[in-house]
Scaffold this active site. Structure first.
Site, PDB file in Angstrom:
ATOM      1  N   CYS A 131       0.850  -1.198   0.000  1.00  0.00           N
ATOM      2  CA  CYS A 131       0.000   0.000   0.000  1.00  0.00           C
ATOM      3  C   CYS A 131       0.879   1.239   0.000  1.00  0.00           C
ATOM      4  CB  CYS A 131      -0.919  -0.009   1.228  1.00  0.00           C
ATOM      5  SG  CYS A 131      -1.924   1.479   1.391  1.00  0.00           S
ATOM      6  N   CYS A 134      -0.270   4.036   2.344  1.00  0.00           N
ATOM      7  CA  CYS A 134      -0.092   3.698   3.760  1.00  0.00           C
ATOM      8  C   CYS A 134       1.368   3.858   4.190  1.00  0.00           C
ATOM      9  CB  CYS A 134      -0.529   2.257   4.027  1.00  0.00           C
ATOM     10  SG  CYS A 134      -2.178   1.833   3.449  1.00  0.00           S
ATOM     11  N   ASP A 135       2.283   3.372   3.361  1.00  0.00           N
ATOM     12  CA  ASP A 135       3.671   3.217   3.799  1.00  0.00           C
ATOM     13  C   ASP A 135       4.697   4.003   2.996  1.00  0.00           C
ATOM     14  OD1 ASP A 135       2.703   1.366   5.653  1.00  0.00           O
ATOM     15  OD2 ASP A 135       2.918  -0.299   4.251  1.00  0.00           O
TER      16      ASP A 135
END
Length: 307
Positions: A131, A134-135
């Site tokens: 992701c 997300c990261d």
């Protein structure tokens, strides 16, 4: 006793909730994580009608969730553990309670596929991710490798150019599978380099990711790319998805792991419907999931009316 229980809070599940709630059906939506499903992790939504340039997957998910709640859809953040789908009363057991309903709409979606490269599981969360939104920030200023060549890989690779020193798209073929406009953007972005005919062979490191071994699919030649000293290195996998159908194996008809439905989203079990990425169909997009959800809710209402 509910009229409708929806398992999954992605765009298909949320739309089913909006339509069933608006029809005054007592509706429960069960979601183990965050509302929006995979849509919530996308940076931009360019192919959903009416979405603005400012809209992200998360902002669109929040709007859908607010709309569902406005129609009295009850939302519980729980994990479904087992289903009893036979007979007029369907039972859903979660990690916290057991619920009964006249109908069930399955909208559990799909999950990012693991490639099974040595080191992939070991370094997930320690250099390997699935992701970008997300990261991605963890690897700011470093080299990022995106594995894949479809829309998700190229789109998320382009997003990562805002964070990375350089983005390398690692693709096993000599042509991308992504839509033409995404290909053009990637090929014309100076921060993107495409490694053609290349696949990951091994991911290595100590406590965190330190290097990746790549193999040329034409020559078989191996080479190792290493983390630059003082800079982070990240690997993002976008190599397809697998449907979340573990709960219904042996309960419903499946095809290649996906739930088989008719045009009304009805499954092989009366009163049970499936929508979105979990369903056996050709195109899996936000727009098609929304259409599925509307049809399923209408079909559930018709089913209840004929009980």
């Amino acid at each position: 006793m509910y009229d409708v229980i929806i398992l999954g809070g992605g765009p298909g599940g949320l739309t089913a909730g909006i339509y069933s709630g608006r029809a005054n059906l007592k509706t429960l939506l069960i979601e183990p994580n965050i509302l929006g499903g995979q849509m919530a992790s996308t940076t931009g939504v360019e192919n959903y009608p009416g979405a603005s340039q400012e809209d992200t997957g998360m902002s669109l998910a929040e709007k859908m969730a607010d709309q569902a709640r406005n129609f009295n859809v009850e939302v519980k953040y729980e994990t479904a553990e087992s289903l009893d789908l036979e007979g007029p009363v369907k039972k859903v057991k979660t990690d916290q309670a057991e619920y009964e309903s006249k109908t069930v709409i399955l909208a559990m979606g799909a999950q990012s596929r693991r490639l099974g490269v040595p080191g992939e599981e070991e370094f997930t969360g320690r250099g390997v991710s699935y992701c970008a939104t997300c990261d991605g920030a963890f690897y700011q200023g470093g080299d990022i490798y995106v594995i894949g060549g479809g829309n998700s890989a190229v789109e998320e690779g382009l997003f990562l150019t805002h964070l990375a020193k350089k983005v390398y798209i690692v693709h096993r073929r000599d042509a991308l599978r992504a839509d033409k406009y995404l290909q053009d953007r990637a090929l014309n972005n100076e921060k993107v380099e495409i490694l053609w005919n290349t696949v990951p062979e091994e991911i290595k490191g100590d406590k965190t990711l330190e290097s990746m071994v790549l193999r040329d699919t034409q020559t078989g030649e191996l080479r190792e790319v290493k983390k630059a000293e003082g800079q982070p290195m990240g690997i993002f996998f976008y190599v397809g998805q697998d449907p979340r159908t573990d709960l219904v194996e042996g309960l419903l008809d499946l095809n290649r792991g996906y739930i088989v439905t008719d045009e009304d989203m009805a499954t092989s079990q009366p009163g049970v419907f499936a929508v979105g990425d979990i369903r056996d169909k050709k195109l899996r997009q936000i727009a098609t999931a929304v259409g599925d959800g509307a049809i399923a809710a209408n079909a559930a209402l018709s089913y209840i009316d004929h009980l």
